[in-house]
Design a protein around this motif. Structure first.
Motif, PDB file in Angstrom:
ATOM      1  N   LEU A   8       0.860  -1.183   0.000  1.00 44.40           N
ATOM      2  CA  LEU A   8       0.000   0.000   0.000  1.00 44.40           C
ATOM      3  C   LEU A   8       0.894   1.230   0.000  1.00 44.40           C
ATOM      4  CD1 LEU A   8      -2.656   1.592   0.351  1.00 44.40           C
ATOM      5  CD2 LEU A   8      -2.487   1.150   2.815  1.00 44.40           C
ATOM      6  N   VAL A   9       0.714   2.095  -1.004  1.00 40.23           N
ATOM      7  CA  VAL A   9       1.464   3.343  -1.109  1.00 40.23           C
ATOM      8  C   VAL A   9       0.524   4.489  -0.771  1.00 40.23           C
ATOM      9  CG1 VAL A   9       2.899   4.808  -2.570  1.00 40.23           C
ATOM     10  CG2 VAL A   9       2.893   2.330  -2.927  1.00 40.23           C
ATOM     11  N   ILE A  10       0.911   5.318   0.210  1.00 41.32           N
ATOM     12  CA  ILE A  10       0.100   6.460   0.634  1.00 41.32           C
ATOM     13  C   ILE A  10       0.926   7.717   0.447  1.00 41.32           C
ATOM     14  CG2 ILE A  10      -1.275   7.478   2.485  1.00 41.32           C
ATOM     15  CD1 ILE A  10      -1.337   4.726   3.843  1.00 41.32           C
ATOM     16  N   ASP A  11       0.526   8.572  -0.502  1.00 42.79           N
ATOM     17  CA  ASP A  11       1.255   9.805  -0.797  1.00 42.79           C
ATOM     18  C   ASP A  11       0.303  10.764  -1.496  1.00 42.79           C
ATOM     19  OD1 ASP A  11       3.117  11.788  -1.868  1.00 42.79           O
ATOM     20  OD2 ASP A  11       4.691  10.309  -1.493  1.00 42.79           O
ATOM     21  N   PRO A  26       5.891  -4.274 -11.108  1.00 43.94           N
ATOM     22  CA  PRO A  26       6.304  -5.544 -11.742  1.00 43.94           C
ATOM     23  C   PRO A  26       6.521  -6.676 -10.742  1.00 43.94           C
ATOM     24  CG  PRO A  26       7.535  -3.691 -12.663  1.00 43.94           C
ATOM     25  CD  PRO A  26       6.799  -3.165 -11.460  1.00 43.94           C
ATOM     26  N   LEU A  27       6.782  -6.344  -9.479  1.00 45.56           N
ATOM     27  CA  LEU A  27       7.088  -7.362  -8.475  1.00 45.56           C
ATOM     28  C   LEU A  27       5.985  -7.593  -7.456  1.00 45.56           C
ATOM     29  CD1 LEU A  27      10.782  -6.299  -7.740  1.00 45.56           C
ATOM     30  CD2 LEU A  27      10.021  -8.219  -9.150  1.00 45.56           C
ATOM     31  N   TYR A  28       5.120  -6.589  -7.266  1.00 50.52           N
ATOM     32  CA  TYR A  28       4.130  -6.658  -6.190  1.00 50.52           C
ATOM     33  C   TYR A  28       2.781  -6.138  -6.675  1.00 50.52           C
ATOM     34  CZ  TYR A  28       8.636  -6.580  -3.756  1.00 50.52           C
ATOM     35  OH  TYR A  28       9.925  -6.831  -3.371  1.00 50.52           O
ATOM     36  N   HIS A  29       1.718  -6.559  -5.977  1.00 47.07           N
ATOM     37  CA  HIS A  29       0.422  -5.918  -6.163  1.00 47.07           C
ATOM     38  C   HIS A  29       0.462  -4.572  -5.434  1.00 47.07           C
ATOM     39  CE1 HIS A  29      -1.359  -9.377  -8.058  1.00 47.07           C
ATOM     40  NE2 HIS A  29      -1.117 -10.156  -7.019  1.00 47.07           N
ATOM     41  N   ILE A  30      -0.051  -3.544  -6.067  1.00 43.88           N
ATOM     42  CA  ILE A  30       0.016  -2.199  -5.494  1.00 43.88           C
ATOM     43  C   ILE A  30      -1.387  -1.660  -5.233  1.00 43.88           C
ATOM     44  CG2 ILE A  30       0.833   0.171  -5.807  1.00 43.88           C
ATOM     45  CD1 ILE A  30       3.062  -1.890  -5.570  1.00 43.88           C
ATOM     46  N   LYS A  31      -1.603  -1.163  -4.018  1.00 43.38           N
ATOM     47  CA  LYS A  31      -2.783  -0.380  -3.680  1.00 43.38           C
ATOM     48  C   LYS A  31      -2.302   1.045  -3.423  1.00 43.38           C
ATOM     49  CE  LYS A  31      -5.534  -3.966  -3.693  1.00 43.38           C
ATOM     50  NZ  LYS A  31      -6.558  -4.149  -4.747  1.00 43.38           N
ATOM     51  N   ALA A  32      -3.014   2.038  -3.934  1.00 46.03           N
ATOM     52  CA  ALA A  32      -2.554   3.419  -3.843  1.00 46.03           C
ATOM     53  C   ALA A  32      -3.608   4.306  -3.204  1.00 46.03           C
ATOM     54  CB  ALA A  32      -2.189   3.955  -5.232  1.00 46.03           C
ATOM     55  N   ALA A  33      -3.161   5.241  -2.368  1.00 42.79           N
ATOM     56  CA  ALA A  33      -4.068   6.197  -1.718  1.00 42.79           C
ATOM     57  C   ALA A  33      -3.425   7.580  -1.738  1.00 42.79           C
ATOM     58  CB  ALA A  33      -4.350   5.769  -0.286  1.00 42.79           C
ATOM     59  N   ARG A  34      -4.221   8.632  -2.052  1.00 39.68           N
ATOM     60  CA  ARG A  34      -3.684   9.979  -2.144  1.00 39.68           C
ATOM     61  C   ARG A  34      -3.879  10.775  -0.862  1.00 39.68           C
ATOM     62  NH1 ARG A  34      -5.126  12.887  -7.748  1.00 39.68           N
ATOM     63  NH2 ARG A  34      -4.039  14.508  -6.562  1.00 39.68           N
ATOM     64  N   ALA A  37      -6.560   9.231   5.153  1.00 36.07           N
ATOM     65  CA  ALA A  37      -7.841   8.601   5.487  1.00 36.07           C
ATOM     66  C   ALA A  37      -8.148   7.451   4.540  1.00 36.07           C
ATOM     67  CB  ALA A  37      -8.962   9.644   5.447  1.00 36.07           C
ATOM     68  N   THR A  38      -7.935   7.674   3.240  1.00 31.48           N
ATOM     69  CA  THR A  38      -8.165   6.606   2.266  1.00 31.48           C
ATOM     70  C   THR A  38      -7.193   5.450   2.499  1.00 31.48           C
ATOM     71  OG1 THR A  38      -8.885   8.229   0.628  1.00 31.48           O
ATOM     72  CG2 THR A  38      -8.273   6.048  -0.187  1.00 31.48           C
ATOM     73  N   GLY A  39      -5.943   5.785   2.841  1.00 33.66           N
ATOM     74  CA  GLY A  39      -4.962   4.749   3.123  1.00 33.66           C
ATOM     75  C   GLY A  39      -5.373   3.864   4.274  1.00 33.66           C
ATOM     76  N   LYS A  45      -9.111  -2.913   4.666  1.00 31.69           N
ATOM     77  CA  LYS A  45      -9.904  -3.696   3.727  1.00 31.69           C
ATOM     78  C   LYS A  45      -9.113  -4.834   3.100  1.00 31.69           C
ATOM     79  CE  LYS A  45     -12.870  -3.171  -0.372  1.00 31.69           C
ATOM     80  NZ  LYS A  45     -13.421  -2.213  -1.367  1.00 31.69           N
ATOM     81  N   TYR A  46      -7.841  -4.601   2.806  1.00 31.58           N
ATOM     82  CA  TYR A  46      -7.049  -5.574   2.051  1.00 31.58           C
ATOM     83  C   TYR A  46      -5.970  -6.211   2.933  1.00 31.58           C
ATOM     84  CZ  TYR A  46      -9.263  -3.502  -2.048  1.00 31.58           C
ATOM     85  OH  TYR A  46     -10.179  -3.057  -2.958  1.00 31.58           O
ATOM     86  N   ASP A  47      -5.452  -7.326   2.456  1.00 34.34           N
ATOM     87  CA  ASP A  47      -4.367  -8.029   3.142  1.00 34.34           C
ATOM     88  C   ASP A  47      -3.057  -7.387   2.699  1.00 34.34           C
ATOM     89  OD1 ASP A  47      -2.824  -9.778   4.536  1.00 34.34           O
ATOM     90  OD2 ASP A  47      -3.198 -11.508   3.239  1.00 34.34           O
ATOM     91  N   ILE A  48      -2.613  -6.393   3.438  1.00 34.64           N
ATOM     92  CA  ILE A  48      -1.444  -5.598   3.072  1.00 34.64           C
ATOM     93  C   ILE A  48      -0.205  -6.149   3.756  1.00 34.64           C
ATOM     94  CG2 ILE A  48      -0.415  -3.296   3.100  1.00 34.64           C
ATOM     95  CD1 ILE A  48      -2.908  -3.509   1.331  1.00 34.64           C
ATOM     96  N   ASP A  49       0.869  -6.310   2.976  1.00 31.89           N
ATOM     97  CA  ASP A  49       2.118  -6.836   3.519  1.00 31.89           C
ATOM     98  C   ASP A  49       3.070  -5.738   3.963  1.00 31.89           C
ATOM     99  OD1 ASP A  49       1.825  -9.809   2.971  1.00 31.89           O
ATOM    100  OD2 ASP A  49       1.470  -8.996   0.980  1.00 31.89           O
ATOM    101  N   LEU A  50       3.043  -4.594   3.288  1.00 26.22           N
ATOM    102  CA  LEU A  50       3.981  -3.509   3.572  1.00 26.22           C
ATOM    103  C   LEU A  50       3.345  -2.194   3.138  1.00 26.22           C
ATOM    104  CD1 LEU A  50       6.977  -2.781   4.401  1.00 26.22           C
ATOM    105  CD2 LEU A  50       7.529  -2.971   1.963  1.00 26.22           C
ATOM    106  N   ILE A  51       3.601  -1.129   3.908  1.00 26.84           N
ATOM    107  CA  ILE A  51       3.065   0.198   3.583  1.00 26.84           C
ATOM    108  C   ILE A  51       4.215   1.164   3.353  1.00 26.84           C
ATOM    109  CG2 ILE A  51       1.735   2.173   4.430  1.00 26.84           C
ATOM    110  CD1 ILE A  51       0.044   0.226   6.056  1.00 26.84           C
ATOM    111  N   LEU A  52       4.177   1.897   2.229  1.00 25.10           N
ATOM    112  CA  LEU A  52       5.076   3.021   1.976  1.00 25.10           C
ATOM    113  C   LEU A  52       4.280   4.289   2.236  1.00 25.10           C
ATOM    114  CD1 LEU A  52       6.923   1.947  -1.310  1.00 25.10           C
ATOM    115  CD2 LEU A  52       7.444   1.370   1.048  1.00 25.10           C
ATOM    116  N   LEU A  53       4.752   5.131   3.159  1.00 29.33           N
ATOM    117  CA  LEU A  53       3.947   6.232   3.678  1.00 29.33           C
ATOM    118  C   LEU A  53       4.726   7.539   3.652  1.00 29.33           C
ATOM    119  CD1 LEU A  53       1.435   7.305   5.227  1.00 29.33           C
ATOM    120  CD2 LEU A  53       2.495   6.417   7.322  1.00 29.33           C
ATOM    121  N   ASP A  54       4.164   8.533   2.980  1.00 28.56           N
ATOM    122  CA  ASP A  54       4.753   9.874   2.972  1.00 28.56           C
ATOM    123  C   ASP A  54       4.541  10.537   4.336  1.00 28.56           C
ATOM    124  OD1 ASP A  54       5.953  12.175   2.086  1.00 28.56           O
ATOM    125  OD2 ASP A  54       4.155  12.952   1.104  1.00 28.56           O
TER     126      ASP A  54
END
Length: 304
Positions: A8-11, A26-34, A37-39, A45-54
């Protein structure tokens, strides 16, 4: 199809969001939030393995989002990497002290992002392998008592939130000590494995769980299942266990089982106290089945 972990990328910067997604997709499934709150919604909601967070975002900063993640039972264990343009060792130390696992500076370098994310994904995979072994019974391959304790808490609280029925079965192999004495402990282990396989094959819903409680006892959690449904499952198990062939040398033998059944609709904020009472009532039902002749089912008394 190859399994991919989910990031999950939140930025709130659409260009950065697009760049990170392009690097990692190319390597992972990506969920994105701008926004934060959406993040948080996606993390739940989803089975998230790692979060990248601004860190610097409008309305909710990365620190605000991190605090919400850590305070949520469903998301508190998801590893978080901060992505930020803020400089200084003090800022990095502050981030790491708050519980993030890494800190990547902007402007991002694709190779660095890929390598750092890859390192953490390897750690996540290794930890899950270790956890899986720690939650699995070494003999039968089904989940163990520790896993039962964790899953019961999850299902109890879920049933309380949704106001749905939660049923459990407790099964004991009849006269198992005598079976071991007559056939040897190695054949006793063989019988335990055979019964475990039968339970797994009988309890086929993806949401149901089979556990080795200890010794010759097994527990089964049946979420969203009323008493009538639990009895149907128990009757199938009773028949299938007695019909399971167990090969001992050139002989084929079988075992029977006694089963206790309990059903409740948990109330909010009653774990673990009411759950303890629930398990005790289930245990009494099991012993009633054993005392009343074995190879039978008994229903627990209703909880108040």
């Amino acid at each position: 199809m190859d399994f991919k972990n989910t990031i999950l990328v939140i930025d709130d910067d659409p260009l950065m969001l697009g760049a990170l997604s392009s690097i990692l997709s190319p390597l992972y499934h990506i969920k994105a939030a701008r926004d934060g709150a959406t993040g948080l919604v996606l993390a739940n909601k989803y089975d998230i393995d790692l979060i990248l967070l601004d860190i610097i975002m409008k309305n909710m900063s990365g620190y605000d989002v991190l605090e919400e993640l850590k305070n949520n039972e469903n998301t508190k264990d998801i590893p978080v990497i901060f992505i930020t343009g803020k400089e200084g060792r003090g800022e990095e130390a502050k981030a790491l002290s708050c519980g993030v696992v890494d800190y990547i500076r902007k402007p991002i370098v694709p190779e660095i992002v890929t390598l750092r994310v890859g390192v953490h994904m390897q750690l996540i995979t290794q930890m899950r392998i270790i956890e899986r072994f720690s939650l699995t019974d070494g003999l039968t391959g089904v989940s163990n008592r520790r896993c039962f304790d964790q899953q019961l808490e999850i299902e109890w609280n879920r049933a309380a939130r949704n106001e749905t029925s939660l049923s459990m079965l407790m099964l004991d192999i009849d006269h198992f000590k005598a079976f071991n004495d007559n056939n040897g402990h190695l054949n006793g282990d063989h019988a335990l494995k055979a019964v475990a396989r039968t339970l797994i094959n009988t309890v086929q819903r993806g949401a149901d769980y089979v556990f080795r409680w200890g010794g010759e006892e097994f527990a089964i959690i049946l979420p969203e299942t009323p008493q009538s449904g639990a009895l149907i499952v128990a009757e199938k198990i009773l028949y299938n266990v007695s019909a399971t062939p167990i090969l001992i040398g050139h002989d084929v033998v079988s075992v029977t089982a006694s089963i206790g059944v309990a059903t409740t609709v948990p109330k909010p904020a009653t774990y673990p106290w009411d759950a303890v009472d629930f398990c005790e009532s289930l245990d009494k039902a099991l012993y009633s089945a054993k005392n009343n002749g074995r190879n039978r089912i008994e229903i627990a008394d209703s909880l108040p």
